[in-house]
Motif scaffolding. Structure first.
Motif, PDB file in Angstrom:
ATOM      1  N   ALA A 104      45.482  38.156  52.737  1.00  0.00           N
ATOM      2  CA  ALA A 104      46.459  38.969  53.469  1.00  0.00           C
ATOM      3  C   ALA A 104      46.139  38.902  54.961  1.00  0.00           C
ATOM      4  CB  ALA A 104      46.400  40.412  52.978  1.00  0.00           C
ATOM      5  N   SER A 105      47.163  39.110  55.789  1.00  0.00           N
ATOM      6  CA  SER A 105      46.962  39.007  57.241  1.00  0.00           C
ATOM      7  C   SER A 105      46.502  40.333  57.844  1.00  0.00           C
ATOM      8  CB  SER A 105      48.263  38.565  57.907  1.00  0.00           C
ATOM      9  OG  SER A 105      49.294  39.488  57.600  1.00  0.00           O
ATOM     10  N   ALA A 106      46.850  41.443  57.191  1.00  0.00           N
ATOM     11  CA  ALA A 106      46.522  42.772  57.713  1.00  0.00           C
ATOM     12  C   ALA A 106      46.813  43.780  56.608  1.00  0.00           C
ATOM     13  CB  ALA A 106      47.378  43.084  58.944  1.00  0.00           C
ATOM     14  N   MET A 107      46.404  45.025  56.836  1.00  0.00           N
ATOM     15  CA  MET A 107      46.709  46.110  55.886  1.00  0.00           C
ATOM     16  C   MET A 107      47.828  46.960  56.479  1.00  0.00           C
ATOM     17  SD  MET A 107      44.441  45.670  53.443  1.00  0.00           S
ATOM     18  CE  MET A 107      44.474  47.181  52.466  1.00  0.00           C
ATOM     19  N   MET A 108      48.765  47.407  55.621  1.00  0.00           N
ATOM     20  CA  MET A 108      49.861  48.272  56.067  1.00  0.00           C
ATOM     21  C   MET A 108      50.002  49.422  55.086  1.00  0.00           C
ATOM     22  SD  MET A 108      52.056  47.015  58.562  1.00  0.00           S
ATOM     23  CE  MET A 108      53.743  47.118  58.046  1.00  0.00           C
ATOM     24  N   LEU A 109      50.435  50.556  55.574  1.00  0.00           N
ATOM     25  CA  LEU A 109      50.716  51.680  54.672  1.00  0.00           C
ATOM     26  C   LEU A 109      51.690  52.642  55.328  1.00  0.00           C
ATOM     27  CD1 LEU A 109      49.008  54.310  55.868  1.00  0.00           C
ATOM     28  CD2 LEU A 109      47.094  53.027  54.939  1.00  0.00           C
ATOM     29  N   GLU A 110      52.301  53.473  54.513  1.00  0.00           N
ATOM     30  CA  GLU A 110      53.132  54.571  55.005  1.00  0.00           C
ATOM     31  C   GLU A 110      52.442  55.875  54.642  1.00  0.00           C
ATOM     32  OE1 GLU A 110      54.680  52.208  53.002  1.00  0.00           O
ATOM     33  OE2 GLU A 110      55.679  51.117  54.627  1.00  0.00           O
ATOM     34  N   VAL A 111      52.578  56.840  55.526  1.00  0.00           N
ATOM     35  CA  VAL A 111      51.987  58.161  55.272  1.00  0.00           C
ATOM     36  C   VAL A 111      52.915  59.222  55.860  1.00  0.00           C
ATOM     37  CG1 VAL A 111      50.529  57.946  57.354  1.00  0.00           C
ATOM     38  CG2 VAL A 111      49.903  59.581  55.573  1.00  0.00           C
ATOM     39  N   GLY A 112      53.077  60.334  55.140  1.00  0.00           N
ATOM     40  CA  GLY A 112      53.941  61.411  55.625  1.00  0.00           C
ATOM     41  C   GLY A 112      53.464  61.921  56.978  1.00  0.00           C
ATOM     42  N   VAL A 113      54.391  62.145  57.893  1.00  0.00           N
ATOM     43  CA  VAL A 113      54.006  62.531  59.264  1.00  0.00           C
ATOM     44  C   VAL A 113      53.250  63.857  59.296  1.00  0.00           C
ATOM     45  CG1 VAL A 113      55.859  61.218  60.372  1.00  0.00           C
ATOM     46  CG2 VAL A 113      56.257  63.606  59.739  1.00  0.00           C
ATOM     47  N   GLU A 114      53.418  64.676  58.269  1.00  0.00           N
ATOM     48  CA  GLU A 114      52.737  65.977  58.238  1.00  0.00           C
ATOM     49  C   GLU A 114      51.435  65.932  57.440  1.00  0.00           C
ATOM     50  OE1 GLU A 114      55.472  69.159  57.671  1.00  0.00           O
ATOM     51  OE2 GLU A 114      56.349  68.406  59.536  1.00  0.00           O
ATOM     52  N   ASN A 115      51.117  64.764  56.898  1.00  0.00           N
ATOM     53  CA  ASN A 115      49.929  64.624  56.044  1.00  0.00           C
ATOM     54  C   ASN A 115      48.695  64.368  56.913  1.00  0.00           C
ATOM     55  OD1 ASN A 115      48.122  64.183  54.023  1.00  0.00           O
ATOM     56  ND2 ASN A 115      49.391  62.730  52.883  1.00  0.00           N
ATOM     57  N   TYR A 137      60.441  59.396  52.639  1.00  0.00           N
ATOM     58  CA  TYR A 137      60.101  60.054  51.370  1.00  0.00           C
ATOM     59  C   TYR A 137      61.223  60.970  50.868  1.00  0.00           C
ATOM     60  CZ  TYR A 137      55.288  58.524  52.227  1.00  0.00           C
ATOM     61  OH  TYR A 137      54.162  57.776  52.459  1.00  0.00           O
ATOM     62  N   GLY A 138      62.424  60.810  51.411  1.00  0.00           N
ATOM     63  CA  GLY A 138      63.540  61.694  51.064  1.00  0.00           C
ATOM     64  C   GLY A 138      64.071  62.322  52.345  1.00  0.00           C
ATOM     65  N   GLN A 139      65.216  62.969  52.207  1.00  0.00           N
ATOM     66  CA  GLN A 139      65.886  63.546  53.371  1.00  0.00           C
ATOM     67  C   GLN A 139      64.946  64.418  54.207  1.00  0.00           C
ATOM     68  OE1 GLN A 139      68.955  62.629  54.219  1.00  0.00           O
ATOM     69  NE2 GLN A 139      68.617  63.792  56.100  1.00  0.00           N
ATOM     70  N   GLY A 140      64.758  64.049  55.460  1.00  0.00           N
ATOM     71  CA  GLY A 140      63.945  64.851  56.375  1.00  0.00           C
ATOM     72  C   GLY A 140      62.447  64.648  56.226  1.00  0.00           C
ATOM     73  N   LEU A 141      62.033  63.793  55.296  1.00  0.00           N
ATOM     74  CA  LEU A 141      60.592  63.560  55.084  1.00  0.00           C
ATOM     75  C   LEU A 141      60.213  62.211  55.693  1.00  0.00           C
ATOM     76  CD1 LEU A 141      60.355  64.771  51.355  1.00  0.00           C
ATOM     77  CD2 LEU A 141      59.658  66.032  53.405  1.00  0.00           C
ATOM     78  N   ASP A 142      59.827  62.268  56.965  1.00  0.00           N
ATOM     79  CA  ASP A 142      59.543  61.036  57.709  1.00  0.00           C
ATOM     80  C   ASP A 142      58.143  60.511  57.403  1.00  0.00           C
ATOM     81  OD1 ASP A 142      61.960  61.660  58.787  1.00  0.00           O
ATOM     82  OD2 ASP A 142      61.174  62.307  60.728  1.00  0.00           O
ATOM     83  N   ALA A 143      57.967  59.220  57.642  1.00  0.00           N
ATOM     84  CA  ALA A 143      56.653  58.595  57.436  1.00  0.00           C
ATOM     85  C   ALA A 143      56.235  57.819  58.682  1.00  0.00           C
ATOM     86  CB  ALA A 143      56.713  57.645  56.245  1.00  0.00           C
ATOM     87  N   PHE A 144      54.936  57.793  58.934  1.00  0.00           N
ATOM     88  CA  PHE A 144      54.376  56.857  59.903  1.00  0.00           C
ATOM     89  C   PHE A 144      54.030  55.571  59.162  1.00  0.00           C
ATOM     90  CE2 PHE A 144      52.582  60.719  62.269  1.00  0.00           C
ATOM     91  CZ  PHE A 144      53.575  60.677  63.237  1.00  0.00           C
ATOM     92  N   VAL A 145      54.247  54.448  59.828  1.00  0.00           N
ATOM     93  CA  VAL A 145      53.745  53.174  59.325  1.00  0.00           C
ATOM     94  C   VAL A 145      52.439  52.916  60.054  1.00  0.00           C
ATOM     95  CG1 VAL A 145      54.188  50.708  59.051  1.00  0.00           C
ATOM     96  CG2 VAL A 145      56.109  52.329  59.063  1.00  0.00           C
ATOM     97  N   MET A 146      51.368  52.690  59.294  1.00  0.00           N
ATOM     98  CA  MET A 146      50.060  52.446  59.917  1.00  0.00           C
ATOM     99  C   MET A 146      49.567  51.065  59.526  1.00  0.00           C
ATOM    100  SD  MET A 146      48.246  56.208  59.605  1.00  0.00           S
ATOM    101  CE  MET A 146      47.108  55.974  60.985  1.00  0.00           C
ATOM    102  N   ARG A 147      48.809  50.449  60.438  1.00  0.00           N
ATOM    103  CA  ARG A 147      48.411  49.057  60.239  1.00  0.00           C
ATOM    104  C   ARG A 147      46.963  48.862  60.684  1.00  0.00           C
ATOM    105  NH1 ARG A 147      51.146  43.787  60.675  1.00  0.00           N
ATOM    106  NH2 ARG A 147      49.683  42.384  61.679  1.00  0.00           N
ATOM    107  N   LYS A 148      46.291  47.999  59.985  1.00  0.00           N
ATOM    108  CA  LYS A 148      44.922  47.615  60.382  1.00  0.00           C
ATOM    109  C   LYS A 148      44.818  46.091  60.328  1.00  0.00           C
ATOM    110  CE  LYS A 148      40.092  48.229  59.025  1.00  0.00           C
ATOM    111  NZ  LYS A 148      39.188  48.994  58.141  1.00  0.00           N
ATOM    112  N   GLU A 149      44.430  45.515  61.438  1.00  0.00           N
ATOM    113  CA  GLU A 149      44.270  44.055  61.505  1.00  0.00           C
ATOM    114  C   GLU A 149      42.975  43.649  60.814  1.00  0.00           C
ATOM    115  OE1 GLU A 149      46.474  41.964  62.693  1.00  0.00           O
ATOM    116  OE2 GLU A 149      47.778  43.601  63.349  1.00  0.00           O
ATOM    117  N   PHE A 150      42.961  42.479  60.255  1.00  0.00           N
ATOM    118  CA  PHE A 150      41.717  41.922  59.726  1.00  0.00           C
ATOM    119  C   PHE A 150      41.027  41.089  60.800  1.00  0.00           C
ATOM    120  CE2 PHE A 150      43.397  41.917  55.144  1.00  0.00           C
ATOM    121  CZ  PHE A 150      42.756  43.101  54.878  1.00  0.00           C
ATOM    122  N   GLY A 151      39.758  40.981  60.639  1.00  0.00           N
ATOM    123  CA  GLY A 151      39.035  39.946  61.387  1.00  0.00           C
ATOM    124  C   GLY A 151      38.526  40.358  62.744  1.00  0.00           C
ATOM    125  N   ALA A 152      39.199  41.298  63.397  1.00  0.00           N
ATOM    126  CA  ALA A 152      38.832  41.586  64.790  1.00  0.00           C
ATOM    127  C   ALA A 152      37.440  42.186  64.878  1.00  0.00           C
ATOM    128  CB  ALA A 152      39.841  42.530  65.403  1.00  0.00           C
TER     129      ALA A 152
END
Ligand SMILES: CC(C)(COP(=O)(O)OP(=O)(O)OC[C@H]1O[C@@H](n2cnc3c(N)ncnc32)[C@H](O)[C@@H]1OP(=O)(O)O)[C@@H](O)C(=O)NCCC(=O)NCCS
Length: 152
Positions: A104-115, A137-152
């Motif tokens: 894989a080139s990097a790691m990605m995930l979604e997490v609730g903005v209030e989590n 995650y449903g109406q009004g339930l926003d998520a952040f997309v978070m990413r971590k690069e490999f290798g650096a």
């Protein structure tokens, strides 16, 4: 002591009932869990953590559809009674190791903005917020997309 092993189909009912507690706003259905098992172990890696009584206390899964693409962390969950013992950190290390092996080139995930707990976990592990997905995650339930690069 906590042990780790690959999840198997007969774990599914336990995971479904844990999910309803851990993700009350938008729990995965049995169908979604079945889907998350598709392609194990080729394109998906699915782990559970167990206690001394062999009861499942947490689970985590990642998807890498092909070499060179981002790994998608599908879920990470630990029962509240077992929180802050490093179980999620261990899961993430295992998911990252497996994803690297799958090139894989990097790691990605979604997490609730209030989590805030999960966001703190991912930031500690080197993930950065790169986008916001409205109503992910449903109406009004926003998520952040978070990413971590490999290798650096
Ligand atoms: C978020 C979750 C996965 C964390 O699991 P965990 O096994 O308790 O996490 P760890 O013990 O590995 O935590 C490592 C670090 O992350 C941070 N962290 C974890 N949970 C936190 C919380 N609730 N509040 C603040 N920081 C937290 C801390 O820095 C922690 O280190 P510390 O305990 O030394 O302070 C767990 O609370 C959970 O399953 N929550 C419900 C489901 C969920 O939200 N999953 C994530 C979906 S994206």
């Amino acid at each position: 002591m906590i042990s780790y092993r690959a999840a198997i189909q007969i774990d599914l009912p336990v995971l479904v009932s844990m999910e309803r507690v851990l993700f009350a706003d938008s729990p995965w259905t049995t169908g979604q869990f079945k889907e998350a098992f598709q392609g194990v172990p080729t394109i998906r890696h699915f782990l559970v953590a167990t206690n001394e009584q062999d009861q499942i206390v947490g689970y985590a899964a990642v998807l890498v559809v092909a070499p060179g693409v981002e790994a998608d962390v599908l879920t990470v969950a630990v029962l509240p009674e077992y929180a802050r013992q490093g179980i999620a950190t261990h899961f993430m290390g295992e998911l990252e190791k497996w994803s690297k092996e799958k090139e894989a080139s990097a790691m990605m995930l979604e997490v609730g903005v209030e989590n805030s707990g999960a966001i703190a976990l991912y930031e500690k592990l080197g993930y950065q917020t790169i986008a916001t997905r409205k109503s992910y995650y449903g109406q009004g339930l926003d998520a952040f997309v978070m990413r971590k690069e490999f290798g650096a």
